[in-house]
Design a protein around this motif. Structure first.
Motif, PDB file in Angstrom:
ATOM      1  N   ALA A 150      18.434 -19.364  -3.096  1.00  0.00           N
ATOM      2  CA  ALA A 150      17.246 -20.202  -2.887  1.00  0.00           C
ATOM      3  C   ALA A 150      17.502 -21.181  -1.746  1.00  0.00           C
ATOM      4  CB  ALA A 150      16.912 -20.953  -4.164  1.00  0.00           C
ATOM      5  N   GLY A 151      16.575 -21.257  -0.818  1.00  0.00           N
ATOM      6  CA  GLY A 151      16.733 -22.147   0.326  1.00  0.00           C
ATOM      7  C   GLY A 151      17.581 -21.554   1.434  1.00  0.00           C
ATOM      8  N   GLY A 152      18.134 -20.368   1.210  1.00  0.00           N
ATOM      9  CA  GLY A 152      18.971 -19.732   2.221  1.00  0.00           C
ATOM     10  C   GLY A 152      18.116 -18.981   3.231  1.00  0.00           C
ATOM     11  N   ALA A 153      18.722 -18.028   3.889  1.00  0.00           N
ATOM     12  CA  ALA A 153      18.047 -17.251   4.920  1.00  0.00           C
ATOM     13  C   ALA A 153      16.804 -16.567   4.357  1.00  0.00           C
ATOM     14  CB  ALA A 153      19.004 -16.216   5.490  1.00  0.00           C
ATOM     15  N   THR A 154      15.828 -16.326   5.220  1.00  0.00           N
ATOM     16  CA  THR A 154      14.602 -15.670   4.772  1.00  0.00           C
ATOM     17  C   THR A 154      14.430 -14.266   5.348  1.00  0.00           C
ATOM     18  OG1 THR A 154      13.389 -16.775   6.550  1.00  0.00           O
ATOM     19  CG2 THR A 154      13.374 -17.834   4.378  1.00  0.00           C
ATOM     20  N   THR A 155      14.988 -14.006   6.517  1.00  0.00           N
ATOM     21  CA  THR A 155      14.894 -12.673   7.125  1.00  0.00           C
ATOM     22  C   THR A 155      16.148 -12.385   7.936  1.00  0.00           C
ATOM     23  OG1 THR A 155      13.878 -13.497   9.167  1.00  0.00           O
ATOM     24  CG2 THR A 155      12.371 -12.810   7.408  1.00  0.00           C
ATOM     25  N   THR A 156      16.286 -11.120   8.331  1.00  0.00           N
ATOM     26  CA  THR A 156      17.349 -10.785   9.272  1.00  0.00           C
ATOM     27  C   THR A 156      16.892 -11.218  10.659  1.00  0.00           C
ATOM     28  OG1 THR A 156      16.465  -8.552   9.546  1.00  0.00           O
ATOM     29  CG2 THR A 156      18.220  -8.849   7.914  1.00  0.00           C
ATOM     30  N   PHE A 157      17.826 -11.639  11.474  1.00  0.00           N
ATOM     31  CA  PHE A 157      17.513 -12.165  12.800  1.00  0.00           C
ATOM     32  C   PHE A 157      17.332 -11.026  13.810  1.00  0.00           C
ATOM     33  CE2 PHE A 157      18.897 -13.873  16.946  1.00  0.00           C
ATOM     34  CZ  PHE A 157      17.970 -14.900  17.077  1.00  0.00           C
ATOM     35  N   GLY A 158      18.343 -10.226  13.956  1.00  0.00           N
ATOM     36  CA  GLY A 158      18.284  -9.078  14.857  1.00  0.00           C
ATOM     37  C   GLY A 158      18.496  -7.803  14.067  1.00  0.00           C
ATOM     38  N   GLU A 159      18.414  -6.688  14.738  1.00  0.00           N
ATOM     39  CA  GLU A 159      18.669  -5.405  14.085  1.00  0.00           C
ATOM     40  C   GLU A 159      20.130  -5.360  13.658  1.00  0.00           C
ATOM     41  OE1 GLU A 159      16.852  -1.170  15.114  1.00  0.00           O
ATOM     42  OE2 GLU A 159      18.296  -1.856  16.594  1.00  0.00           O
ATOM     43  N   LEU A 160      20.381  -4.971  12.405  1.00  0.00           N
ATOM     44  CA  LEU A 160      21.740  -4.924  11.864  1.00  0.00           C
ATOM     45  C   LEU A 160      22.137  -3.483  11.589  1.00  0.00           C
ATOM     46  CD1 LEU A 160      21.432  -7.795   9.243  1.00  0.00           C
ATOM     47  CD2 LEU A 160      22.477  -7.930  11.498  1.00  0.00           C
ATOM     48  N   PHE A 161      23.412  -3.199  11.777  1.00  0.00           N
ATOM     49  CA  PHE A 161      23.954  -1.870  11.519  1.00  0.00           C
ATOM     50  C   PHE A 161      25.095  -2.006  10.519  1.00  0.00           C
ATOM     51  CE2 PHE A 161      22.499  -2.165  15.915  1.00  0.00           C
ATOM     52  CZ  PHE A 161      21.513  -1.201  15.915  1.00  0.00           C
ATOM     53  N   ILE A 162      24.981  -1.323   9.391  1.00  0.00           N
ATOM     54  CA  ILE A 162      26.038  -1.296   8.378  1.00  0.00           C
ATOM     55  C   ILE A 162      26.577   0.129   8.363  1.00  0.00           C
ATOM     56  CG2 ILE A 162      26.658  -1.722   5.979  1.00  0.00           C
ATOM     57  CD1 ILE A 162      25.370  -4.170   7.360  1.00  0.00           C
ATOM     58  N   THR A 163      27.858   0.275   8.685  1.00  0.00           N
ATOM     59  CA  THR A 163      28.473   1.600   8.766  1.00  0.00           C
ATOM     60  C   THR A 163      29.558   1.737   7.705  1.00  0.00           C
ATOM     61  OG1 THR A 163      28.065   1.703  11.145  1.00  0.00           O
ATOM     62  CG2 THR A 163      29.734   3.203  10.267  1.00  0.00           C
ATOM     63  N   ALA A 164      29.556   2.860   7.013  1.00  0.00           N
ATOM     64  CA  ALA A 164      30.645   3.216   6.095  1.00  0.00           C
ATOM     65  C   ALA A 164      31.493   4.267   6.799  1.00  0.00           C
ATOM     66  CB  ALA A 164      30.095   3.765   4.787  1.00  0.00           C
ATOM     67  N   ARG A 165      32.791   3.975   6.953  1.00  0.00           N
ATOM     68  CA  ARG A 165      33.760   4.933   7.502  1.00  0.00           C
ATOM     69  C   ARG A 165      34.588   5.424   6.320  1.00  0.00           C
ATOM     70  NH1 ARG A 165      35.072   5.751  12.377  1.00  0.00           N
ATOM     71  NH2 ARG A 165      37.292   5.810  11.931  1.00  0.00           N
ATOM     72  N   ILE A 166      34.414   6.698   5.977  1.00  0.00           N
ATOM     73  CA  ILE A 166      34.973   7.250   4.752  1.00  0.00           C
ATOM     74  C   ILE A 166      36.100   8.213   5.093  1.00  0.00           C
ATOM     75  CG2 ILE A 166      34.422   8.535   2.648  1.00  0.00           C
ATOM     76  CD1 ILE A 166      31.380   7.734   3.579  1.00  0.00           C
ATOM     77  N   LYS A 167      37.322   7.863   4.700  1.00  0.00           N
ATOM     78  CA  LYS A 167      38.469   8.750   4.908  1.00  0.00           C
ATOM     79  C   LYS A 167      38.551   9.676   3.704  1.00  0.00           C
ATOM     80  CE  LYS A 167      43.432   8.756   5.739  1.00  0.00           C
ATOM     81  NZ  LYS A 167      44.647   7.915   5.766  1.00  0.00           N
ATOM     82  N   CYS A 168      38.509  10.968   3.956  1.00  0.00           N
ATOM     83  CA  CYS A 168      38.488  11.916   2.851  1.00  0.00           C
ATOM     84  C   CYS A 168      39.168  13.220   3.229  1.00  0.00           C
ATOM     85  CB  CYS A 168      37.050  12.163   2.395  1.00  0.00           C
ATOM     86  SG  CYS A 168      35.934  12.654   3.705  1.00  0.00           S
TER      87      CYS A 168
END
Length: 190
Positions: A150-168
């Motif tokens: 509550a009272g924190g950020a309301t939206t993302t500012f710029g485009e964000l990229f979340i990457t999962a690098r999976i060793k398998c």
């Protein structure tokens, strides 16, 4: 339990969170494992470790100033990798389909970010197959999104990229082991 059919390799998936995305929204991506998992031959994917990378805007940087906006600007980017489809939601930590999870906690006011793994490390130990997370489903799912108090950020500012690098690696399981993992996996969906 498992016999390696390949050496270790990496799979990656990136979820793009558009600029202006509201807090507590979730975006999903998927990784097709159809070429690696085979029911008839008992072939599965052994996940050895998972790393999450967060980047922002067109320069793919890590400046936390550019990740969240509005309110005090404080919040988090949260992410999970599962082997059952959670839709655009997160699963609880005791869900058997949860492979890895974590968050990037952001204090924009002080320009501080800290990465947190949930209850267990996202590195499943040395390359011993007995320590790997076995996946017998033909898809893994990456779900990510921004969060704020509550009272924190309301939206993302710029485009964000979340990457999962999976060793398998691809492994061959005995019939009993493959069935036990398949039963455990589908039981968590109920």
């Amino acid at each position: 339990m498992a016999t390696a059919k390949t050496g270790s390799f990496y799979l990656t998936e990136t979820v793009t969170i558009p600029a202006g995305t509201a807090m507590n929204s979730r975006i999903q991506g998927s990784i097709d494992l159809g070429a690696y998992v085979n029911v008839a031959t008992g072939q599965a994917v052994a996940v050895e470790s998972v790393d999450f990378v967060t980047q922002v805007t067109n320069d793919f940087g890590s400046n936390v100033d550019s990740m969240l906006t509005g309110g005090t600007g404080n919040g988090a980017l949260t992410f999970q990798l599962t082997d059952l489809n959670p839709g655009t939601g997160f699963v609880r930590a005791d869900n058997q389909s949860l492979i890895a999870s974590g968050s990037l906690n952001i204090d924009t006011v002080n320009n501080i970010a800290s990465h947190a793994s949930d209850l267990y490390p996202d590195n499943f130990g040395p390359s011993a197959l007995s320590e790997a997370f076995m996946v017998v489903n033909d898809t893994m799912y990456l779900v990510a999104g921004p969060d704020a108090s509550a009272g924190g950020a309301t939206t993302t500012f710029g485009e964000l990229f979340i990457t999962a690098r999976i060793k398998c690696r691809v492994v061959k399981l005995g019939t009993k082991d493959w069935m036990a993992i398949a039963i455990q996996s589908t039981a968590s969906d109920n």
